[in-house]
Motif scaffolding. Structure first.
Motif, PDB file in Angstrom:
ATOM      1  N   GLU A 124       0.951  -1.068   0.132  1.00  0.00           N
ATOM      2  CA  GLU A 124      -0.034   0.010  -0.090  1.00  0.00           C
ATOM      3  C   GLU A 124       0.717   1.235   0.043  1.00  0.00           C
ATOM      4  O   GLU A 124       0.552   2.226  -0.597  1.00  0.00           O
ATOM      5  N   LYS A 125       1.906   1.203   0.833  1.00  0.00           N
ATOM      6  CA  LYS A 125       2.863   2.367   0.925  1.00  0.00           C
ATOM      7  C   LYS A 125       3.623   2.705  -0.483  1.00  0.00           C
ATOM      8  O   LYS A 125       3.704   3.818  -0.884  1.00  0.00           O
ATOM      9  N   GLU A 126       3.928   1.507  -1.422  1.00  0.00           N
ATOM     10  CA  GLU A 126       4.668   1.525  -2.442  1.00  0.00           C
ATOM     11  C   GLU A 126       3.680   2.337  -3.377  1.00  0.00           C
ATOM     12  O   GLU A 126       4.003   2.937  -4.464  1.00  0.00           O
ATOM     13  N   SER A 127       2.402   1.781  -3.529  1.00  0.00           N
ATOM     14  CA  SER A 127       1.251   2.252  -4.642  1.00  0.00           C
ATOM     15  C   SER A 127       0.994   3.778  -4.530  1.00  0.00           C
ATOM     16  O   SER A 127       0.620   4.462  -5.351  1.00  0.00           O
ATOM     17  N   GLN A 128       1.045   4.204  -2.962  1.00  0.00           N
ATOM     18  CA  GLN A 128       0.725   5.590  -2.729  1.00  0.00           C
ATOM     19  C   GLN A 128       2.205   6.531  -2.448  1.00  0.00           C
ATOM     20  O   GLN A 128       2.143   7.476  -1.941  1.00  0.00           O
ATOM     21  N   MET A 129       3.357   5.859  -2.952  1.00  0.00           N
ATOM     22  CA  MET A 129       4.518   6.621  -2.736  1.00  0.00           C
ATOM     23  C   MET A 129       4.566   8.128  -3.301  1.00  0.00           C
ATOM     24  O   MET A 129       5.036   9.115  -2.599  1.00  0.00           O
ATOM     25  N   ASP A 130       4.050   8.333  -4.669  1.00  0.00           N
ATOM     26  CA  ASP A 130       4.033   9.590  -5.166  1.00  0.00           C
ATOM     27  C   ASP A 130       3.291  10.729  -4.310  1.00  0.00           C
ATOM     28  O   ASP A 130       3.536  11.513  -4.175  1.00  0.00           O
ATOM     29  N   THR A 131       2.229  10.089  -4.059  1.00  0.00           N
ATOM     30  CA  THR A 131       1.173  10.960  -3.122  1.00  0.00           C
ATOM     31  C   THR A 131       1.840  11.379  -1.915  1.00  0.00           C
ATOM     32  O   THR A 131       1.781  12.628  -1.306  1.00  0.00           O
ATOM     33  N   LEU A 132       2.371  10.436  -1.113  1.00  0.00           N
ATOM     34  CA  LEU A 132       3.017  10.588   0.073  1.00  0.00           C
ATOM     35  C   LEU A 132       4.177  11.450   0.011  1.00  0.00           C
ATOM     36  O   LEU A 132       4.422  12.465   0.686  1.00  0.00           O
ATOM     37  N   VAL A 133       5.123  11.383  -1.259  1.00  0.00           N
ATOM     38  CA  VAL A 133       6.175  12.330  -1.535  1.00  0.00           C
ATOM     39  C   VAL A 133       5.649  13.836  -1.681  1.00  0.00           C
ATOM     40  O   VAL A 133       6.333  14.666  -1.256  1.00  0.00           O
ATOM     41  N   ASP A 134       4.380  13.923  -2.360  1.00  0.00           N
ATOM     42  CA  ASP A 134       4.037  15.262  -2.783  1.00  0.00           C
ATOM     43  C   ASP A 134       3.475  15.862  -1.311  1.00  0.00           C
ATOM     44  O   ASP A 134       3.689  17.266  -1.077  1.00  0.00           O
ATOM     45  N   GLU A 135       2.591  15.160  -0.596  1.00  0.00           N
ATOM     46  CA  GLU A 135       2.120  15.699   0.663  1.00  0.00           C
ATOM     47  C   GLU A 135       3.507  16.092   1.669  1.00  0.00           C
ATOM     48  O   GLU A 135       3.221  16.967   2.462  1.00  0.00           O
ATOM     49  N   MET A 136       4.385  15.052   1.664  1.00  0.00           N
ATOM     50  CA  MET A 136       5.620  15.460   2.504  1.00  0.00           C
ATOM     51  C   MET A 136       6.394  16.679   1.988  1.00  0.00           C
ATOM     52  O   MET A 136       6.701  17.576   2.741  1.00  0.00           O
ATOM     53  N   ALA A 137       6.316  17.027   0.695  1.00  0.00           N
ATOM     54  CA  ALA A 137       6.899  18.344   0.195  1.00  0.00           C
ATOM     55  C   ALA A 137       6.280  19.481   0.464  1.00  0.00           C
ATOM     56  O   ALA A 137       6.774  20.560   1.056  1.00  0.00           O
ATOM     57  N   LYS A 138       5.037  19.285   0.444  1.00  0.00           N
ATOM     58  CA  LYS A 138       3.924  20.472   0.752  1.00  0.00           C
ATOM     59  C   LYS A 138       4.363  20.906   2.319  1.00  0.00           C
ATOM     60  O   LYS A 138       4.203  22.087   2.640  1.00  0.00           O
ATOM     61  N   ASN A 139       4.265  19.871   3.142  1.00  0.00           N
ATOM     62  CA  ASN A 139       4.451  20.102   4.491  1.00  0.00           C
ATOM     63  C   ASN A 139       5.715  20.884   4.856  1.00  0.00           C
ATOM     64  O   ASN A 139       5.802  21.664   5.557  1.00  0.00           O
ATOM     65  N   MET A 140       6.783  20.309   4.150  1.00  0.00           N
ATOM     66  CA  MET A 140       8.064  21.115   4.257  1.00  0.00           C
ATOM     67  C   MET A 140       8.100  22.540   3.875  1.00  0.00           C
ATOM     68  O   MET A 140       8.767  23.485   4.560  1.00  0.00           O
ATOM     69  N   ILE A 141       7.518  22.725   2.866  1.00  0.00           N
ATOM     70  CA  ILE A 141       7.292  24.198   2.152  1.00  0.00           C
ATOM     71  C   ILE A 141       6.645  24.826   3.123  1.00  0.00           C
ATOM     72  O   ILE A 141       6.862  26.207   3.501  1.00  0.00           O
ATOM     73  N   SER A 142       5.452  24.304   3.732  1.00  0.00           N
ATOM     74  CA  SER A 142       4.471  25.221   4.636  1.00  0.00           C
ATOM     75  C   SER A 142       5.335  25.506   5.940  1.00  0.00           C
ATOM     76  O   SER A 142       5.213  26.693   6.602  1.00  0.00           O
ATOM     77  N   GLU A 143       5.984  24.627   6.341  1.00  0.00           N
ATOM     78  CA  GLU A 143       6.900  24.872   7.486  1.00  0.00           C
ATOM     79  C   GLU A 143       8.046  25.945   7.241  1.00  0.00           C
ATOM     80  O   GLU A 143       8.457  26.638   8.218  1.00  0.00           O
ATOM     81  N   SER A 144       8.592  26.019   6.043  1.00  0.00           N
ATOM     82  CA  SER A 144       9.430  27.074   5.613  1.00  0.00           C
ATOM     83  C   SER A 144       8.757  28.216   4.942  1.00  0.00           C
ATOM     84  O   SER A 144       9.490  29.118   4.524  1.00  0.00           O
ATOM     85  N   GLU A 145       7.682  28.473   5.324  1.00  0.00           N
ATOM     86  CA  GLU A 145       7.003  29.622   4.716  1.00  0.00           C
ATOM     87  C   GLU A 145       7.383  30.996   5.462  1.00  0.00           C
ATOM     88  O   GLU A 145       7.733  31.966   4.457  1.00  0.00           O
ATOM     89  N   GLY A 146       7.734  30.867   6.488  1.00  0.00           N
ATOM     90  CA  GLY A 146       8.707  32.177   7.150  1.00  0.00           C
ATOM     91  C   GLY A 146       9.801  32.637   6.486  1.00  0.00           C
ATOM     92  O   GLY A 146       9.908  33.823   6.358  1.00  0.00           O
ATOM     93  N   ARG A 147      10.774  31.578   5.911  1.00  0.00           N
ATOM     94  CA  ARG A 147      11.739  31.813   5.462  1.00  0.00           C
ATOM     95  C   ARG A 147      11.642  32.361   3.905  1.00  0.00           C
ATOM     96  O   ARG A 147      12.536  32.939   3.368  1.00  0.00           O
ATOM     97  N   LEU A 148      10.863  31.376   3.226  1.00  0.00           N
ATOM     98  CA  LEU A 148      10.715  31.615   1.831  1.00  0.00           C
ATOM     99  C   LEU A 148       9.850  32.646   1.395  1.00  0.00           C
ATOM    100  O   LEU A 148      10.019  33.189   0.367  1.00  0.00           O
TER     101      LEU A 148
END
Length: 407
Positions: free
Chosen positions: A345-369
């Motif tokens: 299940e994790k392999e099938s949703q790998m792209d979605t999980l990568v996109d969601e984790m990237a969004k979270n990283m960007i949101s956490e760095s919003e003050g700096r970016l």
């Protein structure tokens, strides 16, 4: 010196030598008699020393084996256990236990003093044996049930008598009617109370094991203790009974000073004692009374063969271990299957999980970016995610059309 003088001289010498020889023979006989007496005394002393050592050894061997020696018997006769073809006799005293902890200090001191006196009166070896039995309430319950049934019959007879009086055309005495009603109520209450007692006792005996300890003193007597005279077996048995009975009565009196009630077991009670010792597990369900009613005239053992018992125990252990192993293997397989599903299940949703984790990283760095850059970056990721989903849907559609065309 002529011949007559020589002859007389020789005769005198022979007489003197005869007298000397007779004296020597007498002296030799006296020496032999004294030596034989000395040897006899030495032998008697050795025999007494051997008997004394044997008694001391028997008195000092207080181990588990010596306690259970009394179960190896030839027969039970005259309230005695006879062992080793009449070489050893045993008489058993049953003692009633006392609750020492509930006594006052003065009572405890009296018991201790009495027990010291009891120990000081012992002049021979004894053995102490404790036996734990399950209290069987079946016989008592059966007797009580018979009494309850008898009460029920009396109640039915009273009810029948009451109905007969009410339906009779004769003159009815109110006093007699009142007395009969009172007796019926009394008998009914007695019957209901007896039924409740029987039911409660049956439940108690089924749900719990009621155990009771029995305490015994085993007093031995050896035929070799009879040192004077020669006796046959019956006479030896009589002497053993007399000696054992005297010793046991003396011990019972000494135990009485400790507030301990005791009695000598009769032949029937000795048989029950040995029967329970030989059949510790089976005696709860197959009592000695049942064995006697079945026609047993000897103390046969009803217990299973020890090898059969061991085989049953091995089967139980094998079953338990097999159950544990099967449950363990099934649990491991279930856990492995669950992990495999999670991985797929994790392999099938790998792209979605990568996109969601990237969004979270960007949101956490919003003050700096900065908000604008962070917003455009997240939109860019959503756009790529949408394109991937559209592309995946197109591929699914193509596969569907190919499959339809093949059909």
């Amino acid at each position: 010196m002529n011949n007559d003088q020589l002859t007389s001289l020789l005769q005198s010498l022979l007489m003197i030598m005869g007298v000397i020889l007779a004296v020597l023979v007498v002296i030799l006989m006296i020496i032999l008699i004294k030596r034989s007496k000395k040897n006899r005394n030495t032998a008697n002393k050795k025999d007494e020393a051997v008997k004394k050592e044997r008694k001391n050894a028997q008195a000092s061997q207080y181990n588990q084996q010596s306690v259970f020696d009394f179960m190896e018997f030839d027969k039970i006769e005259d309230n005695m256990i006879i062992q080793k073809e009449g070489f050893k006799y045993l008489m058993v005293i049953e003692c009633q236990g006392i609750n020492y902890d509930l006594m006052s200090g003065l009572e405890k001191a009296s018991v201790e003093q009495g027990f010291i006196q009891f120990l000081n009166t012992l002049r021979h070896a004894i053995q102490i044996y404790t036996q734990t039995r399950k209290v069987n309430l079946n016989s008592s319950l059966n007797n009580y049930k018979e009494k309850v049934e008898e009460t029920k019959r009396k109640l039915e007879q009273m009810n029948a008598r009451y109905d007969e009086i009410l339906h009779s055309r004769e003159h009815i005495n109110p006093t007699e009617i009142q007395r009969l009603q009172y007796e019926i109520v009394k008998q009914r209450n007695l019957y209901e109370y007896g039924v409740d007692i029987v039911n409660a006792t049956e439940k108690m005996s089924l749900n719990s094991n009621i155990l009771r300890k029995y305490y015994y003193i085993v007093v031995p007597y050896y035929a070799e203790d009879i040192t004077i005279g020669k006796y046959d077996k019956e006479e030896i048995k009589g002497l053993a009974f007399s000696e054992l009975y005297t010793n046991c009565q003396s011990m019972i009196q000494s135990l009485g000073s400790c507030s301990i009630n005791a009695k000598i077991l009769n032949s029937r009670e000795l048989a029950e004692l040995l029967y329970v010792a030989y059949n510790r597990d089976e005696s709860e369900s197959y009592e000695l009374e049942k064995a006697i009613r079945s026609g047993y005239n000897e103390l046969y053992t009803t217990s299973q063969d020890v090898l059969d018992k061991k085989m049953k125990e091995l089967d139980i252990v094998i079953n338990e271990r097999a159950t544990i192993l099967a449950n363990s293997v099934i649990r491991d397989v279930v856990l492995e299957t669950k992990k495999e599903r999670e991985i797929k299940e994790k392999e099938s949703q790998m792209d979605t999980l990568v996109d969601e984790m990237a969004k979270n990283m960007i949101s956490e760095s919003e003050g700096r970016l900065g908000k604008e850059l962070a917003k455009k970056s997240i939109e860019k990721i959503d756009e790529k995610q949408t394109q991937k989903e559209e592309k995946a849907n197109e591929e699914k559609a193509k596969k569907g059309r190919r499959a339809t065309g093949r059909k």
